[in-house]
Design a protein around this motif. Structure first.
Motif, PDB file in Angstrom:
ATOM      1  N   ALA A   1      51.268  50.648  41.156  1.00 21.25           N
ATOM      2  CA  ALA A   1      50.865  49.242  41.238  1.00 21.25           C
ATOM      3  C   ALA A   1      51.641  48.521  42.335  1.00 21.25           C
ATOM      4  CB  ALA A   1      51.078  48.549  39.898  1.00 21.25           C
ATOM      5  N   LEU A   2      52.944  48.797  42.431  1.00 19.16           N
ATOM      6  CA  LEU A   2      53.764  48.157  43.465  1.00 19.16           C
ATOM      7  C   LEU A   2      53.292  48.565  44.853  1.00 19.16           C
ATOM      8  CD1 LEU A   2      56.206  46.289  43.863  1.00 19.16           C
ATOM      9  CD2 LEU A   2      57.663  48.328  43.931  1.00 19.16           C
ATOM     10  N   LYS A   3      52.922  49.833  45.023  1.00 19.16           N
ATOM     11  CA  LYS A   3      52.411  50.301  46.321  1.00 19.16           C
ATOM     12  C   LYS A   3      51.121  49.562  46.693  1.00 19.16           C
ATOM     13  CE  LYS A   3      52.516  54.739  45.293  1.00 19.16           C
ATOM     14  NZ  LYS A   3      52.314  56.200  45.433  1.00 19.16           N
TER      15      LYS A   3
ATOM     16  N   THR B   1      45.307  45.689  36.539  1.00 15.23           N
ATOM     17  CA  THR B   1      45.876  45.851  37.873  1.00 15.23           C
ATOM     18  C   THR B   1      44.868  45.464  38.954  1.00 15.23           C
ATOM     19  OG1 THR B   1      47.322  47.641  37.110  1.00 15.23           O
ATOM     20  CG2 THR B   1      46.943  47.484  39.475  1.00 15.23           C
ATOM     21  N   SER B   2      43.627  45.951  38.809  1.00 16.33           N
ATOM     22  CA  SER B   2      42.621  45.656  39.835  1.00 16.33           C
ATOM     23  C   SER B   2      42.295  44.164  39.872  1.00 16.33           C
ATOM     24  CB  SER B   2      41.350  46.470  39.577  1.00 16.33           C
ATOM     25  OG  SER B   2      40.763  46.121  38.333  1.00 16.33           O
ATOM     26  N   GLN B   3      42.228  43.522  38.691  1.00 13.65           N
ATOM     27  CA  GLN B   3      41.956  42.088  38.654  1.00 13.65           C
ATOM     28  C   GLN B   3      43.105  41.300  39.301  1.00 13.65           C
ATOM     29  OE1 GLN B   3      39.101  40.392  37.590  1.00 13.65           O
ATOM     30  NE2 GLN B   3      38.349  42.495  37.722  1.00 13.65           N
ATOM     31  N   SER B   4      44.337  41.724  39.041  1.00 14.57           N
ATOM     32  CA  SER B   4      45.494  41.056  39.645  1.00 14.57           C
ATOM     33  C   SER B   4      45.490  41.221  41.156  1.00 14.57           C
ATOM     34  CB  SER B   4      46.801  41.623  39.065  1.00 14.57           C
ATOM     35  OG  SER B   4      46.867  41.408  37.671  1.00 14.57           O
TER      36      SER B   4
ATOM     37  N   VAL C   1      53.931  37.681  43.920  1.00 20.27           N
ATOM     38  CA  VAL C   1      54.843  37.838  42.782  1.00 20.27           C
ATOM     39  C   VAL C   1      54.129  37.533  41.466  1.00 20.27           C
ATOM     40  CG1 VAL C   1      56.947  36.937  41.710  1.00 20.27           C
ATOM     41  CG2 VAL C   1      56.894  37.380  44.168  1.00 20.27           C
ATOM     42  N   ARG C   2      53.269  36.521  41.470  1.00 19.60           N
ATOM     43  CA  ARG C   2      52.518  36.169  40.263  1.00 19.60           C
ATOM     44  C   ARG C   2      51.617  37.333  39.830  1.00 19.60           C
ATOM     45  NH1 ARG C   2      51.463  31.391  41.812  1.00 19.60           N
ATOM     46  NH2 ARG C   2      49.503  31.884  42.861  1.00 19.60           N
ATOM     47  N   GLY C   3      50.957  37.980  40.793  1.00 23.23           N
ATOM     48  CA  GLY C   3      50.128  39.132  40.469  1.00 23.23           C
ATOM     49  C   GLY C   3      50.939  40.314  39.981  1.00 23.23           C
ATOM     50  N   LEU C   4      52.100  40.558  40.604  1.00 25.23           N
ATOM     51  CA  LEU C   4      52.964  41.662  40.181  1.00 25.23           C
ATOM     52  C   LEU C   4      53.407  41.520  38.731  1.00 25.23           C
ATOM     53  CD1 LEU C   4      55.413  42.338  43.158  1.00 25.23           C
ATOM     54  CD2 LEU C   4      53.803  43.944  42.150  1.00 25.23           C
ATOM     55  N   ARG C   5      53.717  40.283  38.337  1.00 19.83           N
ATOM     56  CA  ARG C   5      54.234  40.062  36.980  1.00 19.83           C
ATOM     57  C   ARG C   5      53.221  40.451  35.909  1.00 19.83           C
ATOM     58  NH1 ARG C   5      58.530  38.183  34.863  1.00 19.83           N
ATOM     59  NH2 ARG C   5      59.429  37.301  36.751  1.00 19.83           N
ATOM     60  N   GLN C   6      51.958  40.437  36.240  1.00 18.47           N
ATOM     61  CA  GLN C   6      50.930  40.782  35.265  1.00 18.47           C
ATOM     62  C   GLN C   6      50.853  42.278  34.994  1.00 18.47           C
ATOM     63  OE1 GLN C   6      47.206  39.040  36.433  1.00 18.47           O
ATOM     64  NE2 GLN C   6      48.037  36.972  36.574  1.00 18.47           N
ATOM     65  N   VAL C   7      51.382  43.081  35.917  1.00 17.45           N
ATOM     66  CA  VAL C   7      51.218  44.537  35.766  1.00 17.45           C
ATOM     67  C   VAL C   7      52.534  45.311  35.744  1.00 17.45           C
ATOM     68  CG1 VAL C   7      48.915  44.536  36.750  1.00 17.45           C
ATOM     69  CG2 VAL C   7      50.877  44.795  38.267  1.00 17.45           C
TER      70      VAL C   7
END
Length: 414
Positions: free
Chosen positions: A224-226, A86-89, A111-117
């Protein structure tokens, strides 16, 4: 049962004699703890022997403690790895946002970062537009896209709860929580999360994700979304401010139409698109008949008022895809994508008639407005915007020389 669960909470172990198919057995259940909470149970059935020593019970407790420690270690490792991802994303998304002020690419990075977590089916970034929310970007399976879709924010809707009330929502049963998700287009949404995008005290929109499975999301997904919503709000707001500043540089301050710079930027892009896909394109150029005399008689403020009125009349006639600009003085240009010469002529005629029929009144003085119009179309892959303007300008001159208030350059003109 509830009594057994209470015993397990107090003693951490249950020992009971039982019989299965006539065979006497001993049932043992040991609580497995993780972070001072019961995370599971270790159960076993053994042949019942006479008596059960304290040593044997302690051995079972030792087994439970060993398994509990292993369980805690595994959970901590999983949580650590998940937090690292999460932190890396978040770091990558933040880097992308600070490097780019383009709204589309900012949303793609988020969106690309969200998909990872977060295991979402689709995601949407929605911004406030008056009393509505409009989807400005996101990710959807296949080729479907909901960009441009508008939602009202009436009470009881997800937009009302998240944006108006600034709530963070995790709906495990989305269709039960919100009637909006029972529409045919959104029947696939079984669970849903929404978080407001906030800048200062203003909520500018929300970011939402959904799943085809009910109960898919956990509190860690909401956290994570927040976190992503915080950086998304900053990135989107910066991109929006950048676009507003840039828009000022390509807009005519008086009429709101594109200025010459904006006209050429957008026009050349549309011409390249027309050539690539081998589509038609038309151009209308017009100026206001006797505009100089009008300025001399009524003053420049009256002239400015007429220019703004003319721009408003044209804006009501034109399509969203058409490019409308002030070329200079009282000259205007309209570029019409996907339009052949016949339809270009029809559009020019509508503008000519609308201007003639308009009722423009400045400080109680009625002003009659007419225009001379020249049209042209895109002629082959070697043609450029300047070539089209040159031909339309020649046709405008013909209209002017023949008395004005007419269109020249259509299908019947040689």
């Amino acid at each position: 049962d509830s009594k057994a669960q209470e015993t397990l909470r107090e003693n951490r172990i249950i020992v009971q004699n039982t019989a299965i198919e006539g065979k006497e057995l001993r049932y043992i259940c040991i609580a497995l703890e993780s972070n001072n909470e019961i995370a599971g149970y270790f159960e076993t059935l053994t042949e019942r022997v006479t008596g059960l020593s304290e040593e044997s019970i302690n051995l079972y407790r030792l087994v439970g403690t060993t398994v509990s420690l292993s369980l805690t270690k595994i959970k901590n490792l999983v949580a650590t790895r998940r937090n690292h991802i999460t932190s890396q994303s978040l770091i990558k998304a933040t880097e992308a946002i600070t490097k780019d002020l383009n709204m589309r690419t900012v949303i793609e990075s988020i969106v690309r970062g969200l998909r990872q977590v977060i295991p979402f089916y689709s995601a949407a970034v929605e911004l406030v537009e008056g009393d509505h929310l409009i989807i400005v970007g996101g990710s959807w399976p296949g080729k479907n896209s909901f960009v441009g879709t508008k939602f009202t924010m009436e009470e009881g809707s997800p937009g009302f709860d998240v944006v108006r009330n600034k709530k963070i929502i995790l709906a495990e049963d989305a269709q039960r929580a919100y009637q909006q998700f029972n529409r045919p287009d959104f029947k696939f949404i079984k669970s849903w999360m929404g978080v407001p995008l906030v800048i200062g005290d203003e909520t500018i929109g929300m970011i939402a994700v959904d799943s085809e499975e009910g109960g898919k999301f956990k509190n860690r997904h909401l956290d994570a979304l927040k976190a992503f919503a915080d950086i998304a709000a900053i990135g989107i707001n910066n991109a929006r401010l950048h676009e507003e500043v840039r828009d000022l540089s390509v807009r005519d301050y008086l009429t709101g139409a594109y200025n010459r710079r904006g006209l050429f930027e957008h026009g050349e892009r549309e011409i390249e698109k027309a050539k690539r896909y081998d589509t038609k394109m038309g151009l209308i150029m017009f100026d206001i008949d006797n505009f100089k005399n009008m300025n001399d008689m009524l003053g420049h403020l009256a002239g400015d008022f007429v220019l703004k009125s003319v721009a408003n009349i044209c804006a009501k006639i034109l399509r969203a895809a058409d490019i409308f600009g002030r070329y200079g003085g009282d000259e205007f240009i309209i570029l019409l994508p996907m339009t052949d010469i016949r339809n270009t002529e029809e559009a020019a005629t509508r503008i000519c008639r609308s201007l003639e029929d308009s009722r423009i009144i400045y400080k109680g003085i009625p002003i009659k407005v007419r225009a001379s119009l020249g049209i042209a179309n895109l002629e082959g892959h070697g043609d450029e915007l300047e070539d089209m303007i040159r031909r339309a300008d020649r046709n405008l001159y013909v209209s002017k020389r023949s008395g004005g208030n007419k269109v020249t350059g259509g299908t019947d003109y040689d």
